[in-house]
Design a protein around this motif. Structure first.
Motif, PDB file in Angstrom:
ATOM      1  N   MET A  78       0.841  -1.208   0.000  1.00  0.00           N
ATOM      2  CA  MET A  78       0.000   0.000   0.000  1.00  0.00           C
ATOM      3  C   MET A  78       0.871   1.252   0.000  1.00  0.00           C
ATOM      4  O   MET A  78       0.594   2.213  -0.709  1.00  0.00           O
ATOM      5  N   PHE A  79       1.927   1.238   0.795  1.00  0.00           N
ATOM      6  CA  PHE A  79       2.845   2.359   0.842  1.00  0.00           C
ATOM      7  C   PHE A  79       3.626   2.472  -0.467  1.00  0.00           C
ATOM      8  O   PHE A  79       3.825   3.565  -0.981  1.00  0.00           O
ATOM      9  N   TYR A  80       4.074   1.328  -0.988  1.00  0.00           N
ATOM     10  CA  TYR A  80       4.875   1.334  -2.211  1.00  0.00           C
ATOM     11  C   TYR A  80       4.111   1.970  -3.372  1.00  0.00           C
ATOM     12  O   TYR A  80       4.691   2.730  -4.150  1.00  0.00           O
ATOM     13  N   ALA A  81       2.824   1.673  -3.484  1.00  0.00           N
ATOM     14  CA  ALA A  81       2.015   2.256  -4.561  1.00  0.00           C
ATOM     15  C   ALA A  81       2.026   3.780  -4.476  1.00  0.00           C
ATOM     16  O   ALA A  81       2.120   4.474  -5.494  1.00  0.00           O
ATOM     17  N   LYS A  82       1.954   4.310  -3.274  1.00  0.00           N
ATOM     18  CA  LYS A  82       1.993   5.769  -3.094  1.00  0.00           C
ATOM     19  C   LYS A  82       3.383   6.318  -3.393  1.00  0.00           C
ATOM     20  O   LYS A  82       3.519   7.374  -4.008  1.00  0.00           O
ATOM     21  N   PHE A  83       4.409   5.606  -2.951  1.00  0.00           N
ATOM     22  CA  PHE A  83       5.776   6.040  -3.240  1.00  0.00           C
ATOM     23  C   PHE A  83       5.982   6.143  -4.747  1.00  0.00           C
ATOM     24  O   PHE A  83       6.502   7.130  -5.257  1.00  0.00           O
ATOM     25  N   GLN A  84       5.560   5.112  -5.440  1.00  0.00           N
ATOM     26  CA  GLN A  84       5.742   5.052  -6.884  1.00  0.00           C
ATOM     27  C   GLN A  84       4.962   6.163  -7.582  1.00  0.00           C
ATOM     28  O   GLN A  84       5.465   6.777  -8.521  1.00  0.00           O
ATOM     29  N   ALA A  85       3.755   6.442  -7.121  1.00  0.00           N
ATOM     30  CA  ALA A  85       2.935   7.484  -7.744  1.00  0.00           C
ATOM     31  C   ALA A  85       3.595   8.853  -7.638  1.00  0.00           C
ATOM     32  O   ALA A  85       3.524   9.658  -8.571  1.00  0.00           O
ATOM     33  N   VAL A  86       4.239   9.122  -6.515  1.00  0.00           N
ATOM     34  CA  VAL A  86       4.877  10.424  -6.333  1.00  0.00           C
ATOM     35  C   VAL A  86       6.246  10.470  -6.998  1.00  0.00           C
ATOM     36  O   VAL A  86       6.606  11.457  -7.630  1.00  0.00           O
ATOM     37  N   LEU A  87       7.019   9.399  -6.867  1.00  0.00           N
ATOM     38  CA  LEU A  87       8.384   9.412  -7.378  1.00  0.00           C
ATOM     39  C   LEU A  87       8.475   9.166  -8.879  1.00  0.00           C
ATOM     40  O   LEU A  87       9.425   9.614  -9.513  1.00  0.00           O
ATOM     41  N   ALA A  88       7.514   8.485  -9.462  1.00  0.00           N
ATOM     42  CA  ALA A  88       7.587   8.148 -10.892  1.00  0.00           C
ATOM     43  C   ALA A  88       7.736   9.377 -11.782  1.00  0.00           C
ATOM     44  O   ALA A  88       8.561   9.355 -12.691  1.00  0.00           O
ATOM     45  N   PRO A  89       7.000  10.470 -11.553  1.00  0.00           N
ATOM     46  CA  PRO A  89       7.185  11.627 -12.436  1.00  0.00           C
ATOM     47  C   PRO A  89       8.600  12.194 -12.390  1.00  0.00           C
ATOM     48  O   PRO A  89       9.101  12.676 -13.385  1.00  0.00           O
ATOM     49  N   GLU A 132      15.306  19.113 -14.856  1.00  0.00           N
ATOM     50  CA  GLU A 132      14.362  19.985 -14.174  1.00  0.00           C
ATOM     51  C   GLU A 132      15.015  20.672 -12.972  1.00  0.00           C
ATOM     52  O   GLU A 132      15.965  20.177 -12.409  1.00  0.00           O
ATOM     53  N   SER A 133      14.481  21.809 -12.624  1.00  0.00           N
ATOM     54  CA  SER A 133      14.963  22.490 -11.441  1.00  0.00           C
ATOM     55  C   SER A 133      14.169  21.987 -10.244  1.00  0.00           C
ATOM     56  O   SER A 133      13.147  21.332 -10.396  1.00  0.00           O
ATOM     57  N   LEU A 134      14.639  22.295  -9.051  1.00  0.00           N
ATOM     58  CA  LEU A 134      13.899  21.883  -7.860  1.00  0.00           C
ATOM     59  C   LEU A 134      12.504  22.475  -7.840  1.00  0.00           C
ATOM     60  O   LEU A 134      11.578  21.879  -7.322  1.00  0.00           O
ATOM     61  N   HIS A 135      12.349  23.642  -8.435  1.00  0.00           N
ATOM     62  CA  HIS A 135      11.048  24.287  -8.421  1.00  0.00           C
ATOM     63  C   HIS A 135      10.047  23.592  -9.328  1.00  0.00           C
ATOM     64  O   HIS A 135       8.852  23.756  -9.166  1.00  0.00           O
ATOM     65  N   THR A 136      10.512  22.826 -10.298  1.00  0.00           N
ATOM     66  CA  THR A 136       9.587  22.136 -11.190  1.00  0.00           C
ATOM     67  C   THR A 136       9.422  20.663 -10.833  1.00  0.00           C
ATOM     68  O   THR A 136       8.653  19.971 -11.460  1.00  0.00           O
ATOM     69  N   LEU A 137      10.164  20.188  -9.831  1.00  0.00           N
ATOM     70  CA  LEU A 137       9.967  18.815  -9.394  1.00  0.00           C
ATOM     71  C   LEU A 137       8.586  18.689  -8.756  1.00  0.00           C
ATOM     72  O   LEU A 137       8.128  19.615  -8.085  1.00  0.00           O
ATOM     73  N   PRO A 138       7.939  17.553  -8.942  1.00  0.00           N
ATOM     74  CA  PRO A 138       6.653  17.373  -8.286  1.00  0.00           C
ATOM     75  C   PRO A 138       6.848  17.251  -6.774  1.00  0.00           C
ATOM     76  O   PRO A 138       7.521  16.340  -6.312  1.00  0.00           O
ATOM     77  N   SER A 139       6.344  18.184  -6.043  1.00  0.00           N
ATOM     78  CA  SER A 139       6.360  18.172  -4.578  1.00  0.00           C
ATOM     79  C   SER A 139       7.717  17.799  -3.978  1.00  0.00           C
ATOM     80  O   SER A 139       7.870  16.719  -3.423  1.00  0.00           O
ATOM     81  N   PRO A 140       8.717  18.678  -4.062  1.00  0.00           N
ATOM     82  CA  PRO A 140      10.043  18.315  -3.539  1.00  0.00           C
ATOM     83  C   PRO A 140      10.027  17.952  -2.057  1.00  0.00           C
ATOM     84  O   PRO A 140      10.734  17.037  -1.647  1.00  0.00           O
ATOM     85  N   PHE A 141       9.204  18.634  -1.257  1.00  0.00           N
ATOM     86  CA  PHE A 141       9.156  18.290   0.170  1.00  0.00           C
ATOM     87  C   PHE A 141       8.578  16.895   0.367  1.00  0.00           C
ATOM     88  O   PHE A 141       9.109  16.094   1.131  1.00  0.00           O
ATOM     89  N   LEU A 142       7.496  16.580  -0.341  1.00  0.00           N
ATOM     90  CA  LEU A 142       6.897  15.255  -0.240  1.00  0.00           C
ATOM     91  C   LEU A 142       7.874  14.190  -0.734  1.00  0.00           C
ATOM     92  O   LEU A 142       8.004  13.120  -0.136  1.00  0.00           O
ATOM     93  N   THR A 143       8.593  14.484  -1.798  1.00  0.00           N
ATOM     94  CA  THR A 143       9.582  13.548  -2.327  1.00  0.00           C
ATOM     95  C   THR A 143      10.669  13.286  -1.288  1.00  0.00           C
ATOM     96  O   THR A 143      11.049  12.134  -1.049  1.00  0.00           O
ATOM     97  N   GLU A 144      11.136  14.330  -0.630  1.00  0.00           N
ATOM     98  CA  GLU A 144      12.152  14.167   0.412  1.00  0.00           C
ATOM     99  C   GLU A 144      11.617  13.317   1.558  1.00  0.00           C
ATOM    100  O   GLU A 144      12.315  12.446   2.073  1.00  0.00           O
ATOM    101  N   ARG A 145      10.380  13.519   1.945  1.00  0.00           N
ATOM    102  CA  ARG A 145       9.772  12.729   3.027  1.00  0.00           C
ATOM    103  C   ARG A 145       9.638  11.264   2.621  1.00  0.00           C
ATOM    104  O   ARG A 145       9.819  10.367   3.436  1.00  0.00           O
TER     105      ARG A 145
END
Length: 142
Positions: free
Chosen positions: A19-30, A39-52
């Motif tokens: 269940m967690f992996y599916a969410k990880f993949q959804a956020v990290l895949a882009p 891409e710059s950090l400003h264009t990364l999808p949710s850099p704070f969420l990615t770091e978490r």
């Protein structure tokens, strides 16, 4: 992204982790699909969420890598991290490298194949290229 369900239910981690992996993949895949990684950090999808998510994956590996049934899922999660943008990795290399060093030192006995060791070596090599993570990398292999 709390790991309480894992730590409270280690015996059910193999059931809970997908269940967690599916969410990880959804956020990290882009952030892992662009082969140029320009891409710059400003264009990364949710850099704070990615770091978490990176920290959560590392914590899960630190605490659960010894469970053989969960290890393939954890390894798949680490594979996601291998393809993150270098710009993001540079910003979080200290936490990333520290986590990988802890995994190496605490779970080295679970690395049974040359593929396991090559993966760990590739991951640490990638992190050693960034100053903030370099000390942790060499600490982990010392």
């Amino acid at each position: 992204l709390r790991l309480v369900p894992f730590f409270a239910n280690r015996d059910r981690a193999a059931e809970i982790f997908p269940m967690f992996y599916a969410k990880f993949q959804a956020v990290l895949a882009p952030s892992t699909t662009d082969p140029s990684h320009t891409e710059s950090l400003h264009t990364l999808p949710s850099p704070f969420l990615t770091e978490r998510i990176v920290v959560t994956i590392l914590r899960a590996c630190i605490h659960l890598y010894d469970i053989e049934e969960v290890r393939p899922s954890l390894r798949s999660s680490l594979d996601l991290l291998m393809n993150l943008s270098p710009k993001l990795v540079r910003c979080i290399s200290n936490r990333f490298a520290c986590g990988m060093a802890i995994i190496l030192r605490g779970s080295f006995y679970t690395f049974e194949t040359s593929e396991d060791w090559n993966f760990m070596g590739d991951m640490l090599d990638m992190l050693a290229h960034f100053g903030p993570g370099r000390g942790f990398v060499f600490d982990g292999i010392a």
